[in-house]
Motif scaffolding. Structure first.
Motif, PDB file in Angstrom:
ATOM      1  N   ASP A 107       0.844  -1.199   0.000  1.00  0.00           N
ATOM      2  CA  ASP A 107       0.000   0.000   0.000  1.00  0.00           C
ATOM      3  C   ASP A 107       0.881   1.251   0.000  1.00  0.00           C
ATOM      4  O   ASP A 107       1.756   1.392   0.856  1.00  0.00           O
ATOM      5  CB  ASP A 107      -0.891  -0.015   1.238  1.00  0.00           C
ATOM      6  N   THR A 125       0.319   4.387   0.832  1.00  0.00           N
ATOM      7  CA  THR A 125       0.219   5.201   2.045  1.00  0.00           C
ATOM      8  C   THR A 125       1.008   4.555   3.171  1.00  0.00           C
ATOM      9  O   THR A 125       1.749   5.227   3.896  1.00  0.00           O
ATOM     10  CB  THR A 125      -1.255   5.375   2.463  1.00  0.00           C
ATOM     11  N   ARG A 126       0.881   3.248   3.305  1.00  0.00           N
ATOM     12  CA  ARG A 126       1.614   2.528   4.345  1.00  0.00           C
ATOM     13  C   ARG A 126       3.114   2.629   4.110  1.00  0.00           C
ATOM     14  O   ARG A 126       3.885   2.806   5.050  1.00  0.00           O
ATOM     15  CB  ARG A 126       1.161   1.062   4.353  1.00  0.00           C
ATOM     16  N   GLN A 131       4.660   5.062   2.623  1.00  0.00           N
ATOM     17  CA  GLN A 131       5.066   6.433   2.949  1.00  0.00           C
ATOM     18  C   GLN A 131       5.169   6.614   4.468  1.00  0.00           C
ATOM     19  O   GLN A 131       6.116   7.238   4.949  1.00  0.00           O
ATOM     20  CB  GLN A 131       4.084   7.431   2.351  1.00  0.00           C
ATOM     21  N   GLN A 189      -0.425  13.707   5.218  1.00  0.00           N
ATOM     22  CA  GLN A 189      -1.058  12.532   4.619  1.00  0.00           C
ATOM     23  C   GLN A 189      -2.439  12.918   4.077  1.00  0.00           C
ATOM     24  O   GLN A 189      -3.036  13.884   4.527  1.00  0.00           O
ATOM     25  CB  GLN A 189      -1.230  11.415   5.664  1.00  0.00           C
ATOM     26  N   THR A 190      -2.899  12.153   3.139  1.00  0.00           N
ATOM     27  CA  THR A 190      -4.239  12.390   2.586  1.00  0.00           C
ATOM     28  C   THR A 190      -5.294  11.578   3.328  1.00  0.00           C
ATOM     29  O   THR A 190      -6.463  11.615   2.962  1.00  0.00           O
ATOM     30  CB  THR A 190      -4.276  12.019   1.088  1.00  0.00           C
ATOM     31  N   VAL A 191      -4.876  10.852   4.363  1.00  0.00           N
ATOM     32  CA  VAL A 191      -5.798  10.037   5.152  1.00  0.00           C
ATOM     33  C   VAL A 191      -5.863  10.584   6.579  1.00  0.00           C
ATOM     34  O   VAL A 191      -4.986  11.328   7.016  1.00  0.00           O
ATOM     35  CB  VAL A 191      -5.379   8.546   5.160  1.00  0.00           C
ATOM     36  N   VAL A 240      -4.243   6.410   9.666  1.00  0.00           N
ATOM     37  CA  VAL A 240      -2.803   6.238   9.895  1.00  0.00           C
ATOM     38  C   VAL A 240      -2.587   5.198  10.992  1.00  0.00           C
ATOM     39  O   VAL A 240      -1.719   4.328  10.873  1.00  0.00           O
ATOM     40  CB  VAL A 240      -2.125   7.583  10.248  1.00  0.00           C
ATOM     41  N   HIS A 272      -3.034   1.812   9.498  1.00  0.00           N
ATOM     42  CA  HIS A 272      -1.854   1.447   8.698  1.00  0.00           C
ATOM     43  C   HIS A 272      -0.699   1.039   9.609  1.00  0.00           C
ATOM     44  O   HIS A 272       0.020   0.077   9.320  1.00  0.00           O
ATOM     45  CB  HIS A 272      -1.437   2.601   7.797  1.00  0.00           C
TER      46      HIS A 272
END
Length: 105
Positions: free
Chosen positions: A12, A14-15, A17, A36-38, A43, A46
């Protein structure tokens, strides 16, 4: 933990990053969520996956939790990738030997 679990955890973006953001120093969820975009809860989710894959560790400090890379968690992945390096070096050594033998004739 197997290298497949590590690949799965890092698949993933995001993970990945979040994991890479821990490279320099331990950080809190809030620090990791910045940029982050989440959301912060995402987070945290993740980070839980990364923890389950033995890639990060968590250290409670008062009401905060500091996350850091668990360097020995990468050993399984490193061992898996090392077999490709040894194959590449063996092929390189064989090619050098072939060239030397060809030039010697």
């Amino acid at each position: 933990m197997t290298y497949q679990d590590i690949f799965s955890a890092l698949a993933d973006p995001t993970r990945r990053q979040i994991f890479e953001n821990l490279r320099d120093r331990p950080k809190t969820v809030g620090e990791l969520a910045m940029g982050q975009t989440v959301s912060r809860p995402a987070v945290s989710q993740h980070l839980r996956v990364l923890q389950d894959a033995h890639l990060v560790s968590v250290e409670p400090q008062g009401n905060r939790r500091l996350y850091s890379i668990k360097r020995d968690g990468l050993k399984e992945l490193r061992d898996y990738l090392d077999c490709f390096w040894s194959d590449a070096f063996s092929a390189y050594r064989a090619e050098i030997a072939r060239i030397v033998e060809k030039e010697g004739k």
